[in-house]
Design an enzyme around this catalytic site. Structure first.
Site, PDB file in Angstrom:
ATOM      1  N   TYR A   1      50.517  32.570  51.315  1.00 62.22           N
ATOM      2  CA  TYR A   1      50.732  31.425  50.419  1.00 62.22           C
ATOM      3  C   TYR A   1      52.100  31.449  49.738  1.00 62.22           C
ATOM      4  O   TYR A   1      52.307  30.719  48.771  1.00 62.22           O
ATOM      5  CB  TYR A   1      49.688  31.418  49.293  1.00 62.22           C
TER       6      TYR A   1
ATOM      7  N   ARG B   1      48.379  37.716  50.087  1.00 59.33           N
ATOM      8  CA  ARG B   1      48.765  36.467  49.424  1.00 59.33           C
ATOM      9  C   ARG B   1      50.237  36.098  49.594  1.00 59.33           C
ATOM     10  O   ARG B   1      50.546  34.940  49.856  1.00 59.33           O
ATOM     11  CB  ARG B   1      48.395  36.497  47.931  1.00 59.33           C
TER      12      ARG B   1
ATOM     13  N   TYR C   1      41.504  37.474  45.808  1.00 61.96           N
ATOM     14  CA  TYR C   1      42.044  37.297  47.156  1.00 61.96           C
ATOM     15  C   TYR C   1      42.974  38.452  47.513  1.00 61.96           C
ATOM     16  O   TYR C   1      43.986  38.279  48.177  1.00 61.96           O
ATOM     17  CB  TYR C   1      42.718  35.914  47.300  1.00 61.96           C
TER      18      TYR C   1
ATOM     19  N   CYS D   1      54.644  46.142  60.874  1.00 63.10           N
ATOM     20  CA  CYS D   1      55.730  45.804  61.797  1.00 63.10           C
ATOM     21  C   CYS D   1      55.849  44.309  62.014  1.00 63.10           C
ATOM     22  O   CYS D   1      55.530  43.784  63.078  1.00 63.10           O
ATOM     23  CB  CYS D   1      55.550  46.556  63.103  1.00 63.10           C
ATOM     24  N   GLU D   2      56.265  43.619  60.982  1.00 62.28           N
ATOM     25  CA  GLU D   2      56.560  42.189  61.044  1.00 62.28           C
ATOM     26  C   GLU D   2      57.569  41.900  59.954  1.00 62.28           C
ATOM     27  O   GLU D   2      57.416  42.388  58.833  1.00 62.28           O
ATOM     28  CB  GLU D   2      55.296  41.355  60.762  1.00 62.28           C
TER      29      GLU D   2
ATOM     30  N   GLY E   1      36.782  31.727  40.670  1.00 61.23           N
ATOM     31  CA  GLY E   1      36.909  33.056  41.269  1.00 61.23           C
ATOM     32  C   GLY E   1      38.117  33.777  40.696  1.00 61.23           C
ATOM     33  O   GLY E   1      38.019  34.809  40.035  1.00 61.23           O
TER      34      GLY E   1
ATOM     35  N   GLY F   1      38.863  26.928  40.464  1.00 61.94           N
ATOM     36  CA  GLY F   1      40.291  26.650  40.572  1.00 61.94           C
ATOM     37  C   GLY F   1      41.100  26.971  39.334  1.00 61.94           C
ATOM     38  O   GLY F   1      42.325  26.786  39.324  1.00 61.94           O
TER      39      GLY F   1
HETATM   40  C1  LIG Z   1      37.278  29.401  46.631  1.00 60.22           C
HETATM   41  C2  LIG Z   1      36.303  28.531  45.990  1.00 60.22           C
HETATM   42  C3  LIG Z   1      36.109  28.607  44.603  1.00 60.22           C
HETATM   43  C4  LIG Z   1      36.928  29.501  43.703  1.00 60.22           C
HETATM   44  O1  LIG Z   1      38.257  29.131  43.641  1.00 60.22           O
HETATM   45  P1  LIG Z   1      39.218  29.827  42.545  1.00 60.22           P
HETATM   46  O2  LIG Z   1      40.513  29.153  42.717  1.00 60.22           O
HETATM   47  O3  LIG Z   1      39.280  31.274  42.899  1.00 60.22           O
HETATM   48  O4  LIG Z   1      38.625  29.607  41.223  1.00 60.22           O
HETATM   49  C5  LIG Z   1      35.130  27.815  44.043  1.00 60.22           C
HETATM   50  N1  LIG Z   1      34.386  26.985  44.804  1.00 60.22           N
HETATM   51  C6  LIG Z   1      34.547  26.877  46.132  1.00 60.22           C
HETATM   52  C7  LIG Z   1      33.683  25.948  46.891  1.00 60.22           C
HETATM   53  C8  LIG Z   1      35.518  27.634  46.771  1.00 60.22           C
HETATM   54  O5  LIG Z   1      35.683  27.510  48.083  1.00 60.22           O
END
Ligand SMILES: *Cc1c(COP(=O)(O)O)cnc(C)c1O
Length: 421
Positions: free
Chosen positions: A317, A313, A375, A346-347, A276, A231
């Site tokens: 989001y 994205r 993502y 086309c949206e 990620g 995260g």
């Molecule tokens: C998506 C996810 C992550 C990575 O999240 P980031 O915000 O990209 O760091 C880590 N652990 C789990 C279980 C996830 O589903």
């Protein structure tokens, strides 16, 4: 000319001396362009953020699962998590050993769970019923359990993955039932994990959540690892001077929490994080060609070939991505203006940026859509029967290599079965 409005990529030396307009010409658009040096740097930032020795960074591959990308992450000494058999499969192809893969399943079928068991990867389950299913499939096996300590965080409701309103994890009040199931199937609990949500820009929620997770861990002696989740955010509004997450400060807070915990727990557990976005977002720019500029009622629209089939994205989001402008001709822009940058799907929701102030843009310009590596491609689709784009990597020596071919029209037919009519 060429780089007309490019302060962010200039400061990062993103294109390593290459001309983005030339790249757009050679490889066509839309095009994902990755930078190896920045990717490696992000891996190192995280590997070194904590001083405690038994600390592992699992790259969360759902953010970007390109094979070459994973090979680089592997060469930096990171491990990976996986959310599906497909991710396990590609990670194995990239050279990760089974024990370097942590499969974090969510509502998976028995067949899928069996795939992970056969692959020999570490497995986490996230409900009592999935723990029961695991026990039936692999009695006596090692397993990890995902808890939901009740603390969540994130930039959008859809990416908050812990707390009272999400589907993920097991509530701490069910710990007695977890213990019963472990006993019933003779399972060995080797780890516990959590993931509170995506894109936090300050460490408070993360630090609070690991405190709660460590309280749960104290009820399970003999754990090999505690996975604190991902995260970690990145500043998407770089042109506005948004500050990055303070990794040093967060690392120190994590270290303090870890050493207090280890003293009480009495064992040198391994601690893991699974980011990620932090690793993959900032090492990618999408190059997209402008094919039309028009005034529609009171708005000016810049129409390019980066629809939400390429970058989902913004529509998914409401995300913000910085946009740069590159131009081959010497024609100057007359100044800046607010425009709405849209794709070719086309949206009417196919909007990359609403009322964004940019230098006057002309047909034929190339746009650079920043921070697109997380993502981005992994959420790309064939919607409108559009082809998914190519991906290229700028190596550390400046060489540009193709790491995924652009799809062809034949790819659209690959799995279709015609009727005999
Ligand atoms: C998506 C996810 C992550 C990575 O999240 P980031 O915000 O990209 O760091 C880590 N652990 C789990 C279980 C996830 O589903």
């Amino acid at each position: 000319m060429s780089k007309l409005y490019s302060r962010v990529t200039d400061e990062m030396n993103y294109f390593e001396g290459k001309d983005p307009v030339a790249l757009a010409k050679e490889y066509q658009t839309p095009l994902y362009v990755y930078n190896e040096r920045i990717l490696r740097q992000r891996c190192r930032d995280l590997k070194n953020m904590v001083k405690y020795p038994n600390f592992v960074v699992d790259y969360s591959a759902k953010a970007n699962c390109n094979l070459a990308f994973l090979q680089i992450v592997k060469s930096e000494g990171l491990e990976v998590d996986a959310m599906s058999p497909g991710e396990i499969y590609v990670e194995r192809q990239a050279g990760f050993a089974p024990e370097e893969i942590f499969y974090i399943g969510n509502n998976v079928s028995a067949e899928e769970m069996q795939y992970a068991i056969d692959a020999g990867v570490h497995i986490s389950v996230d409900s009592l019923s999935q723990l029961e299913q695991f026990g039936q499939l692999a009695p006596g096996h090692e397993v990890a359990v995902r808890f939901n300590p009740g603390v969540g965080a994130g930039h959008h409701e859809k990416v908050v993955t812990a707390g009272k309103k999400t589907k993920f994890g097991i509530e701490p009040k069910y710990i007695p039932q977890v213990k019963e199931l472990l006993k019933k199937y003779n399972l060995k609990l080797i780890g516990i994990n959590q993931h509170i949500g995506s894109l936090f820009m300050t460490g408070e929620a993360f630090t609070a959540s690991i405190g709660a997770l460590f309280e749960i861990a104290k009820q399970f002696p003999g754990l090999k690892f505690i996975d604190m989740g991902g995260g970690f955010g990145i500043p998407y509004r770089k042109e506005e001077g948004e500050a990055p997450l303070d990794i040093k400060e967060l690392g120190e807070a994590i270290d303090r929490a870890i050493s207090a915990f280890v003293k009480e727990y009495g064992e040198q557990v391994t601690f893991r994080i699974e980011p990620g976005r932090y690793i993959s977002a900032e090492c990618s720019v999408i190059l997209s060609r402008v094919h039309s500029v028009k005034q529609n009622h009171d708005k000016k629209y810049v129409g390019c070939d980066c629809g939400f089939n390429v970058l989902q994205r913004p529509i998914m989001y409401d995300s913000y991505h910085g946009i740069e402008v590159y131009r081959e001709s010497e024609q100057p822009s007359k100044g800046t203006e607010a425009v709405t940058v849209v794709g070719n799907i086309c949206e009417s929701g196919d909007i990359l940026a609403k009322d964004r102030v940019l230098p006057e843009i002309f047909k034929g310009d190339v746009l650079g859509i920043l921070d697109a590596g997380a993502y981005g491609f992994t959420m790309a689709s064939n919607y409108n029967n559009r082809l998914r784009p190519a991906e290229v990597l700028i190596r550390e020596n400046g060489e540009v290599v193709l790491i995924r071919e652009r799809e062809t029209l034949d790819d659209l037919m690959r799995h279709m079965i015609p009727l005999n009519v």
